[in-house]
Design an enzyme around this catalytic site. Structure first.
Site, PDB file in Angstrom:
ATOM      1  N   SER A 117       0.810  -1.211   0.000  1.00  0.00           N
ATOM      2  CA  SER A 117       0.000   0.000   0.000  1.00  0.00           C
ATOM      3  C   SER A 117       0.844   1.261   0.000  1.00  0.00           C
ATOM      4  CB  SER A 117      -0.895   0.000   1.243  1.00  0.00           C
ATOM      5  OG  SER A 117      -1.543   1.237   1.412  1.00  0.00           O
ATOM      6  N   TYR A 141      -2.231   0.160  10.013  1.00  0.00           N
ATOM      7  CA  TYR A 141      -2.400  -0.462   8.698  1.00  0.00           C
ATOM      8  C   TYR A 141      -1.140  -0.282   7.845  1.00  0.00           C
ATOM      9  CZ  TYR A 141      -3.812  -1.014   3.828  1.00  0.00           C
ATOM     10  OH  TYR A 141      -3.866  -1.391   2.518  1.00  0.00           O
ATOM     11  N   LYS A 145       1.613  -3.223   6.562  1.00  0.00           N
ATOM     12  CA  LYS A 145       1.983  -3.492   5.179  1.00  0.00           C
ATOM     13  C   LYS A 145       3.505  -3.452   5.000  1.00  0.00           C
ATOM     14  CE  LYS A 145      -1.869  -4.354   3.081  1.00  0.00           C
ATOM     15  NZ  LYS A 145      -2.103  -5.678   2.454  1.00  0.00           N
TER      16      LYS A 145
END
Length: 322
Positions: A117, A141, A145
């Site tokens: 991402s 998040y 990643k």
């Protein structure tokens, strides 16, 4: 060859599965349906209802379907919510990836394309992000990643894993009318839902240092994204050496204001979006170079902004009518 697509019942995963099928490559879907939809899985595609936290289920899927590689898209993908649910995010995205890699090693599967991402960059201070831009994730998040990328690199050193990670930016549009973006947090679904409900779409902040005062982002069509996964899988299967990471960026951004104007034109619904306060942490501009991916993965923008909006709107309307 047959590839296991984790999260293959999701918006992006379902497009990846269809892209594999279009190239005559077998795909197997593993999805716990926490955010995916079983109806997004094409008829005839093997579907395993299971979690990436279940190593035994992954091993059975690999054995039963002759899996030779993995596209790993499953995970918890809501950056804002991850701040309130860090442990859940790390369990799904870090423990889940570790469990998947262990199952792959156990069954001798040594190829993986990982869904990473743009969140790994945080708020970059450059006009054009490249793969070498410093990583400063600002949410669990984004951190998860980046850890996923590290896990692949470490497993490559330890066990010869062949891998690449594709860093996504703003994925929009639809390549088929029966699959649409179901996220409650993404711009296109928010705008479409507002219009279908008779509400006025909102823009978060109109005073940024950009041409029209709204945030500028990289918007890429989901079908173009899916094609890059197929090329990456084929090259790994052929034994080619790929870069550890690629940005799937356009090199040229689009503002939220431009998106709104395109939506009004495509839908035929006249509206003036309501401008509300900025969201905390939203940078004015994030645009990435896709040069490396163009060189190695045949990456290019095959759809215009209007085509992105129109395909997304058609799929969303089809869902409303069904």
């Amino acid at each position: 060859m047959s590839w296991l697509v984790t999260g293959g019942a999701g918006y992006i995963g379902a497009h990846v599965v269809r892209a594999f099928a279009a190239q005559g490559i077998g795909a197997v879907v593993l999805d716990d349906l926490s955010s995916g939809r079983s109806e997004f899985v094409p008829a005839g595609t093997p579907f395993v209802h299971g979690s990436i936290l279940d190593g035994a289920a992954i091993e059975r899927a690999i054995e039963e379907h002759g899996v030779t590689g993995v596209v790993h898209l499953a995970g918890f993908k809501y950056a804002g919510v991850s701040v309130q649910r860090p442990l859940h995010t790390y369990r799904q995205n870090v423990t889940g990836t570790t469990t998947l890699l262990a199952a792959m090693e156990s069954k001798g599967v040594d190829r993986i394309v990982f869904s990473s991402s743009a969140a790994v960059y945080g708020t970059p201070d450059v006009d054009l992000v490249t793969e070498l831009t410093p990583k400063h994730p600002e949410s669990p998040y984004g951190e998860s990643k980046l850890i996923g990328e590290w896990l692949l690199a470490d497993q490559a050193k330890a066990a010869g894993l062949r891998h690449t990670s594709l860093r996504y930016f703003n994925v929009v549009g639809s390549g088929t009318p029966d699959v649409f973006d179901v996220s409650p947090h993404n711009l296109f679904p928010l705008v479409f839902d507002a219009l279908l409900d008779g509400r006025t779409p909102r823009i978060n902040g109109g005073d940024y240092p950009t041409p029209d005062g709204t945030c500028v982002r990289d918007y890429i069509h989901v079908a173009d994204l899916a094609e890059a996964h197929v090329v990456a899988a084929r090259r790994l299967e052929a034994g080619d050496t790929l870069e550890p990471v690629y940005n799937l960026g356009s090199g040229d951004g689009v503002s939220v204001g431009e998106i709104m104007r395109a939506v009004a034109e495509v839908t035929g619904i006249e509206f003036s979006p309501e401008t509300v306060e900025r969201r905390a942490g939203d940078p004015a501009r994030i645009v990435a170079s896709g040069e490396l991916a163009a060189r190695d993965l045949d990456w290019r923008m095959r759809h215009t902004l209007s085509e992105m909006v129109e395909s997304a709107w058609q799929a969303r309307r089809a869902a409303s009518d069904s």
